[in-house]
Design a protein around this motif. Structure first.
Motif, PDB file in Angstrom:
ATOM      1  N   GLU A 176       0.721  -0.539  -0.154  1.00  0.00           N
ATOM      2  CA  GLU A 176       0.107   0.109   0.189  1.00  0.00           C
ATOM      3  C   GLU A 176       0.828   1.206  -0.135  1.00  0.00           C
ATOM      4  O   GLU A 176       0.522   2.164  -0.607  1.00  0.00           O
ATOM      5  N   LYS A 177       1.765   0.932   1.292  1.00  0.00           N
ATOM      6  CA  LYS A 177       2.816   2.458   0.585  1.00  0.00           C
ATOM      7  C   LYS A 177       3.805   2.491  -0.207  1.00  0.00           C
ATOM      8  O   LYS A 177       3.548   3.601  -1.054  1.00  0.00           O
ATOM      9  N   ASN A 208       2.210   2.171  -3.346  1.00  0.00           N
ATOM     10  CA  ASN A 208       1.644   2.885  -4.037  1.00  0.00           C
ATOM     11  C   ASN A 208       1.242   3.856  -4.210  1.00  0.00           C
ATOM     12  O   ASN A 208       1.126   4.893  -5.177  1.00  0.00           O
ATOM     13  N   GLU A 209       1.322   4.045  -2.502  1.00  0.00           N
ATOM     14  CA  GLU A 209       1.089   5.765  -2.161  1.00  0.00           C
ATOM     15  C   GLU A 209       2.074   6.289  -2.613  1.00  0.00           C
ATOM     16  O   GLU A 209       2.297   7.851  -2.976  1.00  0.00           O
ATOM     17  N   LYS A 240       1.979   6.970  -6.686  1.00  0.00           N
ATOM     18  CA  LYS A 240       1.140   8.243  -7.331  1.00  0.00           C
ATOM     19  C   LYS A 240       1.132   9.229  -6.515  1.00  0.00           C
ATOM     20  O   LYS A 240       1.084  10.136  -7.151  1.00  0.00           O
TER      21      LYS A 240
END
Length: 318
Positions: free
Chosen positions: A304-305, A307-308, A311
């Motif tokens: 998740e980090k 992808n963050e 982004k």
């Protein structure tokens, strides 16, 4: 404003040989075209030129071959047989917009092949021959020794090259390129402290010399002094804030050696974006490291980090 898609419609009328289906060997053609692109790249001059202008020339060499391959790929999928012998009309649509996925897929495929198989490509991209006041010498004797040293370097006789470089700087102590190249020879001989000493002498002549600074960072990484390497890259950033090598180098140090994948990823993303913007083939190297970082972060439950961070740097996770 969004770029418009430019479509080229080719309407071809021809009579094909009866009972035949002509085949185009796209793999062979791809290799032939990329080999020609490599020859084009080999002819690009680098002396006293900025990296941006060199990478623009490299991009043009690749661009010239993309359209030809697109046409071949389209025709490879056509049935050209014509048993009746009658005139046959075939419409082929090519998307020649350089921002289109079709065009970029082929461009990046060629770029990757060249990075793996065209040795001169990396030499051209790595060239740092921008001349400052004391980069070169006007003394003929010093230049003669310098040329002899270059010849020995080409033969990988680094000890012999160093002796000629020493003679060159004895004649002209302000010959900065001599210290730079001497440092490279020491580095290849794994005499890292002498390499650093040579680069520091170059910096005394030209405090903003990018070549010695970049090489100092590399030497520190070989010496496993990774924080010093980061500090050196940060010095380069003050001179060239949009130099992708800065972010690539810092990203490498954090991701591979300093156990900080998040900081490593953020810097590698910045390097990737600059490589893309500057049409540098080193984009592929940044992409490989981002994939390596992803594998590590996924293993440690940080997907998740990952992808963050992508982004935040306007990069698609695809």
């Amino acid at each position: 404003m969004k770029n418009k898609l430019f479509l080229l419609f080719l309407s071809l009328s021809f009579v094909c040989n009866a009972q035949t289906k002509d085949k185009i060997d796209t793999a062979k053609l791809f290799q032939e075209l990329t080999d020609k692109a490599c020859s084009c790249i080999d002819s690009i001059p680098t002396y006293n030129r900025t990296k941006d202008s060199i990478t623009a020339n490299i991009s043009s060499c690749i661009d010239d071959k993309v359209g030809a391959y697109q046409i071949a790929e389209k025709f490879a999928n056509l049935d050209l047989s014509n048993p009746t012998g009658e005139k046959k009309e075939i419409n082929v649509t090519l998307n020649l917009d350089k921002n289109s996925k079709e065009y970029q897929d082929i461009y990046y495929k060629m770029e990757k092949y060249l990075m793996d198989n065209c040795s001169v490509l990396k030499d051209k991209v790595a060239a740092n021959n921008l001349v400052n006041n004391n980069s070169m010498s006007s003394n003929k004797e010093a230049l003669d020794y310098y040329d002899l040293a270059i010849e020995e370097t080409k033969k990988e006789n680094y000890k012999g090259a160093i002796e000629y470089y020493k003679k060159a700087v004895k004649v002209d102590p302000n010959f900065a390129f001599t210290y730079d190249n001497m440092g490279i020879c020491y580095r290849r001989l794994e005499q890292y402290d002498l390499a650093l000493e040579s680069y520091e002498k170059s910096l005394k002549i030209d405090p903003n010399g990018l070549m010695p600074l970049q090489n100092i960072a590399v030497v520190y990484s070989y010496k496993k002094e990774y924080q010093k390497a980061v500090k050196t890259y940060e010095k380069i950033a003050k001179i060239e804030p949009n130099n992708p090598e800065v972010f690539y180098g810092i990203g490498q140090m954090y991701a591979l050696h300093l156990n900080d994948t998040e900081k490593g990823l953020d810097n590698m993303c910045k390097a990737y974006n600059l490589y893309v913007e500057q049409k540098s083939p080193y984009r592929t190297d940044a992409e490989k490291l981002i994939q390596m970082i992803y594998a590590d972060m996924k293993k440690n439950g940080k997907e998740e980090k990952f992808n963050e961070i992508l982004k935040a740097n306007h990069i698609s996770s695809n």
